[in-house]
Scaffold this active site. Sequence first.
Site, PDB file in Angstrom:
ATOM      1  N   VAL A 108       0.838  -1.206   0.000  1.00 36.27           N
ATOM      2  CA  VAL A 108       0.000   0.000   0.000  1.00 36.27           C
ATOM      3  C   VAL A 108       0.872   1.254   0.000  1.00 36.27           C
ATOM      4  O   VAL A 108       0.374   2.362   0.054  1.00 36.27           O
ATOM      5  CB  VAL A 108      -0.968  -0.009   1.219  1.00 36.27           C
ATOM      6  CG1 VAL A 108      -1.908  -1.205   1.121  1.00 36.27           C
ATOM      7  CG2 VAL A 108      -0.223  -0.008   2.550  1.00 36.27           C
ATOM      8  N   ASP A 109       2.208   1.013  -0.085  1.00 35.79           N
ATOM      9  CA  ASP A 109       3.091   2.183  -0.156  1.00 35.79           C
ATOM     10  C   ASP A 109       3.204   2.642  -1.608  1.00 35.79           C
ATOM     11  O   ASP A 109       2.714   1.976  -2.521  1.00 35.79           O
ATOM     12  CB  ASP A 109       4.479   1.850   0.447  1.00 35.79           C
ATOM     13  CG  ASP A 109       5.216   0.751  -0.337  1.00 35.79           C
ATOM     14  OD1 ASP A 109       5.665  -0.228   0.281  1.00 35.79           O
ATOM     15  OD2 ASP A 109       5.325   0.877  -1.586  1.00 35.79           O
ATOM     16  N   HIS A 124      -4.115  -4.533  -2.717  1.00 31.09           N
ATOM     17  CA  HIS A 124      -4.671  -4.309  -1.377  1.00 31.09           C
ATOM     18  C   HIS A 124      -4.892  -2.828  -1.120  1.00 31.09           C
ATOM     19  O   HIS A 124      -4.925  -2.386   0.026  1.00 31.09           O
ATOM     20  CB  HIS A 124      -3.762  -4.942  -0.308  1.00 31.09           C
ATOM     21  CG  HIS A 124      -3.710  -6.428  -0.432  1.00 31.09           C
ATOM     22  ND1 HIS A 124      -2.754  -7.211   0.158  1.00 31.09           N
ATOM     23  CD2 HIS A 124      -4.507  -7.279  -1.124  1.00 31.09           C
ATOM     24  CE1 HIS A 124      -2.964  -8.481  -0.145  1.00 31.09           C
ATOM     25  NE2 HIS A 124      -4.018  -8.542  -0.924  1.00 31.09           N
ATOM     26  N   ASN A 235      13.060 -14.290  -2.728  1.00 32.80           N
ATOM     27  CA  ASN A 235      12.692 -14.263  -1.311  1.00 32.80           C
ATOM     28  C   ASN A 235      13.812 -14.960  -0.535  1.00 32.80           C
ATOM     29  O   ASN A 235      14.213 -16.056  -0.928  1.00 32.80           O
ATOM     30  CB  ASN A 235      11.364 -15.013  -1.112  1.00 32.80           C
ATOM     31  CG  ASN A 235      10.743 -14.721   0.236  1.00 32.80           C
ATOM     32  OD1 ASN A 235      11.437 -14.612   1.248  1.00 32.80           O
ATOM     33  ND2 ASN A 235       9.417 -14.561   0.254  1.00 32.80           N
ATOM     34  N   PRO A 236      14.316 -14.336   0.554  1.00 28.92           N
ATOM     35  CA  PRO A 236      15.372 -15.031   1.323  1.00 28.92           C
ATOM     36  C   PRO A 236      14.874 -16.306   1.999  1.00 28.92           C
ATOM     37  O   PRO A 236      15.654 -17.175   2.360  1.00 28.92           O
ATOM     38  CB  PRO A 236      15.800 -13.989   2.361  1.00 28.92           C
ATOM     39  CG  PRO A 236      14.729 -12.982   2.406  1.00 28.92           C
ATOM     40  CD  PRO A 236      14.013 -13.022   1.105  1.00 28.92           C
ATOM     41  N   ALA A 253      15.648  -8.782  -2.046  1.00 33.95           N
ATOM     42  CA  ALA A 253      15.280  -8.117  -3.299  1.00 33.95           C
ATOM     43  C   ALA A 253      16.269  -7.009  -3.664  1.00 33.95           C
ATOM     44  O   ALA A 253      16.614  -6.839  -4.837  1.00 33.95           O
ATOM     45  CB  ALA A 253      13.871  -7.538  -3.160  1.00 33.95           C
TER      46      ALA A 253
HETATM   47  N1  APR Z   1      13.665  -9.268  -0.016  1.00 38.98           N
HETATM   48  C1  APR Z   1      12.713 -10.146  -0.449  1.00 38.98           C
HETATM   49  N2  APR Z   1      11.801 -10.719   0.368  1.00 38.98           N
HETATM   50  C2  APR Z   1      11.861 -10.399   1.670  1.00 38.98           C
HETATM   51  C3  APR Z   1      12.819  -9.505   2.207  1.00 38.98           C
HETATM   52  C4  APR Z   1      13.740  -8.922   1.302  1.00 38.98           C
HETATM   53  N3  APR Z   1      14.692  -8.070   1.727  1.00 38.98           N
HETATM   54  N4  APR Z   1      12.614  -9.397   3.557  1.00 38.98           N
HETATM   55  C5  APR Z   1      11.555 -10.194   3.838  1.00 38.98           C
HETATM   56  N5  APR Z   1      11.114 -10.806   2.719  1.00 38.98           N
HETATM   57  C6  APR Z   1       9.987 -11.740   2.552  1.00 38.98           C
HETATM   58  C7  APR Z   1       9.678 -12.556   3.774  1.00 38.98           C
HETATM   59  O1  APR Z   1      10.460 -13.753   3.748  1.00 38.98           O
HETATM   60  C8  APR Z   1       8.187 -12.867   3.564  1.00 38.98           C
HETATM   61  O2  APR Z   1       8.028 -14.040   2.776  1.00 38.98           O
HETATM   62  O3  APR Z   1       8.850 -10.946   2.324  1.00 38.98           O
HETATM   63  C9  APR Z   1       7.693 -11.673   2.761  1.00 38.98           C
HETATM   64  C10 APR Z   1       6.829 -10.728   3.583  1.00 38.98           C
HETATM   65  O4  APR Z   1       5.656 -11.444   3.896  1.00 38.98           O
HETATM   66  P1  APR Z   1       4.405 -10.628   4.510  1.00 38.98           P
HETATM   67  O5  APR Z   1       4.863  -9.727   5.621  1.00 38.98           O
HETATM   68  O6  APR Z   1       3.326 -11.646   4.763  1.00 38.98           O
HETATM   69  O7  APR Z   1       4.013  -9.652   3.335  1.00 38.98           O
HETATM   70  P2  APR Z   1       2.982  -9.946   2.186  1.00 38.98           P
HETATM   71  O8  APR Z   1       3.174 -11.322   1.633  1.00 38.98           O
HETATM   72  O9  APR Z   1       3.077  -8.805   1.229  1.00 38.98           O
HETATM   73  O10 APR Z   1       1.590  -9.855   2.983  1.00 38.98           O
HETATM   74  C11 APR Z   1       0.433  -9.999   2.208  1.00 38.98           C
HETATM   75  O11 APR Z   1      -0.929  -9.494   4.162  1.00 38.98           O
HETATM   76  O12 APR Z   1      -0.188  -8.110   5.765  1.00 38.98           O
HETATM   77  C12 APR Z   1      -1.255  -8.313   4.897  1.00 38.98           C
HETATM   78  O13 APR Z   1      -2.539  -7.033   3.391  1.00 38.98           O
HETATM   79  C13 APR Z   1      -1.271  -7.175   3.943  1.00 38.98           C
HETATM   80  O14 APR Z   1      -0.514  -7.030   1.651  1.00 38.98           O
HETATM   81  C14 APR Z   1      -0.285  -7.660   2.893  1.00 38.98           C
HETATM   82  C15 APR Z   1      -0.643  -9.120   2.808  1.00 38.98           C
END
Ligand code: APR
Length: 271
Positions: A108-109, A124, A235-236, A253
Site C-alpha cells: 500500500v506504499d 490491497h 525471497n530469502p 530483493a
Molecule cells: N527481499 C525479499 N523478500 C523479503 C525480504 C527482502 N529483503 N525481507 C523479507 N522478505 C519476505 C519474507 O520472507 C516474507 O516471505 O517478504 C515476505 C513478507 O511477507 P508478509 O509480511 O506476509 O508480506 P505480504 O506477503 O506482502 O503480505 C500480504 O498481508 O499483511 C497483509 O494485506 C497485507 O498485503 C499484505 C498481505
Amino acid sequence: PIPDLAEATALARAARRVVVLSGAGLSAASGVPTFREAQTGLWERYSPEQLATEDAFRSDPELVWSWYQWRARLIRSCTPNAGHLAVAAWQRRLAASGDSLTIATQNVDDLHERAGAEVLAHLHGSLFEYRCADCGAPAEHDPGAAPEGDAGSAPDLESMRRVAPPSCAACGVGMLRPGIVWFGEMLPAGALERTLAALQHCDLAVVVGTSATVQPAASLPYAALGVGAAVVEVNPEVTEFSTAASVHLRGAAGQVLPALVRAYDGPHGHH
Ligand code: APR
Ligand code: ZN
C-alpha cells in the site's frame, strides 16, 4: 554469488512480457515495517489484524485513522530501495523495445511509483488514496503533509496524536477512510482481473517479497504457470510457492533484483 542467477538471467533475457508481483518484502529494505512486525508501547495491545478492519474503524475511528496517518508519514520518510529501482529500470528498458513489464503489488506504499515505475494494480489498495466511508466519494488527503517542523523524519508512533478522520466534503456526513483493503473486504474493482489478464499473457512472472499466504494474491503466480510462463521467486525464505517456481532466487530483493537486471544488460543475443 546468488545461486541459480544464471538460469533466472537467461529467462529474463528471453522475456518480452514480464509481470512483477511484489509484496512487503520488497519494501522491507526501505524501512517500511511489514504488517506483522511487533508494535511497541501504547500500540502493543493492538494487533494489525484488529486495526485493519472496518469494525475497528467504526468503533474507534480516531485510533485507526491515527495509526494509518503514522504509517503514511513513516512511508513518506522512506525511500525506494535498489529493488524498486531495478524493477523500474527493467520496465523502462522493455517499454523502449516495444515489450512490457507490468507491476501488481500487495503493498500500500507508493515506493514503486516514487522509483519511477508504472503500477497496474495495488491489489490491497493504497495508503495514498482516500474515500468517504459512507458515500464512497474519493477524497483528497495528503497524509505525507508532515506537521510543521519535522523534516520528514520517521514519526514516533508514541508521539502520534489521536486525530479524528476528516469529514467528507461530498456528503458532509461520512468520515474519510484510507483506500486500503481491510481484512474481509473486496479488492479494488478490476485490480484482480487486470492482473490476471497480464499474467495470462506473460512469458515471465517475478514474485518478490511475498509470503504467499494471503488470498487471492497468493494464487496469482499459478496463473502464469498455467499459461506456460516461467516464474522466478525472489525471497530469502522458502514460501508455500517456492516448490512451484521455475527458479527460486534465495536472497534479498535489494541485492537480487539489481543483479538480475544488470546481468540482463550483459552481452545481448539478438534483440
Ligand atoms: N527481499 C525479499 N523478500 C523479503 C525480504 C527482502 N529483503 N525481507 C523479507 N522478505 C519476505 C519474507 O520472507 C516474507 O516471505 O517478504 C515476505 C513478507 O511477507 P508478509 O509480511 O506476509 O508480506 P505480504 O506477503 O506482502 O503480505 C500480504 O498481508 O499483511 C497483509 O494485506 C497485507 O498485503 C499484505 C498481505
Ligand atoms: Zn461522503
